[in-house]
Scaffold this motif. Structure first.
Motif, mmCIF file in Angstrom:
data_model
loop_
_atom_site.group_PDB
_atom_site.id
_atom_site.type_symbol
_atom_site.label_atom_id
_atom_site.label_comp_id
_atom_site.label_asym_id
_atom_site.label_seq_id
_atom_site.Cartn_x
_atom_site.Cartn_y
_atom_site.Cartn_z
ATOM 1 N N ALA A 40 4.129 9.607 0.227
ATOM 2 C CA ALA A 40 3.820 8.867 -1.006
ATOM 3 C C ALA A 40 3.944 7.363 -0.776
ATOM 4 C CB ALA A 40 4.751 9.318 -2.125
ATOM 5 N N HIS A 41 5.011 6.936 -0.117
ATOM 6 C CA HIS A 41 5.151 5.510 0.188
ATOM 7 C C HIS A 41 4.018 5.038 1.110
ATOM 8 C CE1 HIS A 41 8.860 4.411 -1.772
ATOM 9 N NE2 HIS A 41 9.526 5.419 -1.232
ATOM 10 N N PHE A 42 3.644 5.878 2.068
ATOM 11 C CA PHE A 42 2.561 5.552 2.997
ATOM 12 C C PHE A 42 1.255 5.328 2.237
ATOM 13 C CE2 PHE A 42 -0.797 7.278 5.908
ATOM 14 C CZ PHE A 42 -0.745 6.272 6.862
ATOM 15 N N LEU A 43 0.908 6.262 1.342
ATOM 16 C CA LEU A 43 -0.335 6.154 0.587
ATOM 17 C C LEU A 43 -0.306 4.971 -0.379
ATOM 18 C CD1 LEU A 43 -0.852 9.944 -0.198
ATOM 19 C CD2 LEU A 43 -2.331 8.547 1.247
ATOM 20 N N ALA A 44 0.804 4.833 -1.105
ATOM 21 C CA ALA A 44 0.900 3.720 -2.050
ATOM 22 C C ALA A 44 0.891 2.386 -1.317
ATOM 23 C CB ALA A 44 2.170 3.864 -2.891
ATOM 24 N N SER A 89 -5.461 -3.586 -1.552
ATOM 25 C CA SER A 89 -5.725 -4.291 -2.809
ATOM 26 C C SER A 89 -5.323 -5.754 -2.724
ATOM 27 C CB SER A 89 -4.950 -3.624 -3.960
ATOM 28 O OG SER A 89 -5.356 -2.293 -4.152
ATOM 29 N N GLY A 90 -4.707 -6.149 -1.612
ATOM 30 C CA GLY A 90 -4.275 -7.528 -1.448
ATOM 31 C C GLY A 90 -2.901 -7.817 -2.015
ATOM 32 N N ARG A 91 -2.187 -6.787 -2.478
ATOM 33 C CA ARG A 91 -0.838 -6.980 -3.027
ATOM 34 C C ARG A 91 0.179 -6.720 -1.909
ATOM 35 N NH1 ARG A 91 -3.606 -4.610 -7.534
ATOM 36 N NH2 ARG A 91 -2.986 -2.509 -6.898
ATOM 37 N N LEU A 92 0.328 -7.709 -1.052
ATOM 38 C CA LEU A 92 1.093 -7.506 0.173
ATOM 39 C C LEU A 92 2.582 -7.355 -0.089
ATOM 40 C CD1 LEU A 92 -0.753 -9.971 2.571
ATOM 41 C CD2 LEU A 92 -1.222 -7.564 2.091
ATOM 42 N N HIS A 121 -10.653 4.109 -4.520
ATOM 43 C CA HIS A 121 -10.114 3.891 -5.865
ATOM 44 C C HIS A 121 -8.619 3.596 -5.706
ATOM 45 C CE1 HIS A 121 -13.542 6.824 -7.136
ATOM 46 N NE2 HIS A 121 -13.993 5.599 -6.903
ATOM 47 N N LEU A 122 -8.315 2.355 -5.375
ATOM 48 C CA LEU A 122 -6.976 2.017 -4.902
ATOM 49 C C LEU A 122 -5.920 2.107 -6.000
ATOM 50 C CD1 LEU A 122 -7.944 -0.950 -2.552
ATOM 51 C CD2 LEU A 122 -7.647 1.469 -1.973
ATOM 52 N N SER A 123 -6.239 1.671 -7.192
ATOM 53 C CA SER A 123 -5.256 1.754 -8.281
ATOM 54 C C SER A 123 -4.893 3.208 -8.571
ATOM 55 C CB SER A 123 -5.799 1.091 -9.548
ATOM 56 O OG SER A 123 -5.931 -0.303 -9.372
ATOM 57 N N ALA A 124 -5.895 4.080 -8.567
ATOM 58 C CA ALA A 124 -5.628 5.499 -8.807
ATOM 59 C C ALA A 124 -4.794 6.098 -7.681
ATOM 60 C CB ALA A 124 -6.942 6.265 -8.958
ATOM 61 N N ALA A 125 -5.066 5.686 -6.451
ATOM 62 C CA ALA A 125 -4.275 6.178 -5.321
ATOM 63 C C ALA A 125 -2.815 5.766 -5.461
ATOM 64 C CB ALA A 125 -4.848 5.642 -4.009
ATOM 65 N N ILE A 126 -2.590 4.526 -5.847
ATOM 66 C CA ILE A 126 -1.225 4.026 -6.031
ATOM 67 C C ILE A 126 -0.535 4.771 -7.169
ATOM 68 C CG2 ILE A 126 0.146 2.001 -6.678
ATOM 69 C CD1 ILE A 126 -2.212 0.340 -5.376
ATOM 70 N N ASP A 127 -1.243 4.947 -8.290
ATOM 71 C CA ASP A 127 -0.645 5.606 -9.457
ATOM 72 C C ASP A 127 -0.230 7.043 -9.134
ATOM 73 O OD1 ASP A 127 -1.039 3.311 -10.903
ATOM 74 O OD2 ASP A 127 -2.816 4.041 -11.974
ATOM 75 N N SER A 128 -1.083 7.778 -8.431
ATOM 76 C CA SER A 128 -0.757 9.172 -8.106
ATOM 77 C C SER A 128 0.426 9.253 -7.149
ATOM 78 C CB SER A 128 -1.975 9.865 -7.491
ATOM 79 O OG SER A 128 -3.017 10.001 -8.434
ATOM 80 N N ALA A 129 0.455 8.383 -6.155
ATOM 81 C CA ALA A 129 1.578 8.371 -5.222
ATOM 82 C C ALA A 129 2.871 7.982 -5.934
ATOM 83 C CB ALA A 129 1.293 7.415 -4.074
ATOM 84 N N THR A 130 2.776 7.054 -6.874
ATOM 85 C CA THR A 130 3.965 6.624 -7.615
ATOM 86 C C THR A 130 4.532 7.756 -8.455
ATOM 87 O OG1 THR A 130 3.146 4.353 -7.672
ATOM 88 C CG2 THR A 130 4.834 4.934 -9.275
ATOM 89 N N ARG A 131 3.669 8.629 -8.989
ATOM 90 C CA ARG A 131 4.161 9.780 -9.759
ATOM 91 C C ARG A 131 5.044 10.669 -8.903
ATOM 92 N NH1 ARG A 131 -1.086 10.268 -11.798
ATOM 93 N NH2 ARG A 131 -1.403 12.317 -10.843
#
Length: 259
Positions: free
Chosen positions: A79-83, A90-93, A54-64
């Protein structure tokens, strides 16, 4: 500690229980007025989300974590590592590279664990971009010269020993079409050895990847054994995971009744 229990539960596929432990970790931090621990609590949710794809959720939680007013360097690094991994997969290089650039001044170059985190993020980005040679070089540059020590007290260190990048060689070999090499690498990762660089917990999802590769290569007897091994390892996992259904279905198609 709750953080260690959390990470062990994720390896057992018991994510619902892990979420309860994550909530307890947050409550304990609040009761102790531990602001940095409260700030880092969403990392546990990010780990679960990344595990589950669940990549968007992983990014959102790390961003918090990165947006919290009270933070620490180690929490920011993870957090930077996970995000970054979430963005890369997700392909957003470009967004992933932003996290890589943010990590560069944070990590301690004298720390083998932190060097591994930084270089493996670089490798994940290159792998997602299809630059397999660069990915291989980046991951290799992050590997410690000797077995990475683990003192047993730092949950961040524990996470890095069980990093989602540990199977980088197998994924690169798969991308190159070298199924035999990927099979050999997963078997190496699943075999306890003094040669291993990391003190990692056995990862049942590597067993499933091994089963898939063996199945694709037509070695159905070995695939059957690994599908069953995966089901045995995740016998107490949350029952609704698609990985469990996949393994049971494939065993039935191969003429074996799952135990």
């Amino acid at each position: 500690t709750p953080a260690f229990k959390f990470q062990l539960l994720t390896r057992m596929g018991r994510y619902r229980e892990a979420e309860l432990v994550a909530g307890k970790f947050h409550r304990l931090a609040q009761e102790a007025d531990a602001t940095q621990e409260q700030a880092s609590a969403p990392l546990l949710s990010s780990i679960i989300a990344l595990d589950r794809g669940h990549l968007s959720a992983a990014i959102d939680s790390a961003t918090r974590v990165l947006e919290a007013p009270e933070r620490d360097r180690g929490g920011d690094l993870i957090a930077h590592f996970l995000a970054g991994i979430g963005e890369a997969r997700s392909g957003r290089l470009a967004a992933a590279e932003d996290h890589e650039n943010a990590v560069a001044p944070l990590f301690n170059r004298q720390s083998a664990a932190e060097t591994w985190a930084y270089r493996s993020l670089e490798g994940e980005i290159a792998l997602a971009a299809g630059d397999l040679d660069r990915a291989e070089s980046a991951f290799a540059a992050g590997l410690p010269d000797e077995k990475l020590t683990f003192g047993g007290k730092d949950s961040g260190e524990f996470f890095l020993h069980n990093s989602p990048s540990r199977d980088f060689r197998a994924r690169i070999q798969t991308a190159r079409g070298d199924a035999a090499g990927a099979i050999a690498e997963y078997r190496r990762l699943l075999t306890p050895s003094a040669e291993q660089k990391f003190v990692g917990v056995l990862e049942p999802r590597f067993v499933l990847e091994l089963a898939r590769l063996l199945d694709q290569e037509g070695d159905h007897e070995a695939a059957r054994q690994e599908y069953q091994r995966f089901l045995d390892l995740w016998k107490n996992a949350d029952p609704d995971f698609p990985e469990l259904a996949e393994a049971r279905t494939r065993l039935a198609q191969l003429g074996t009744t799952p135990r």
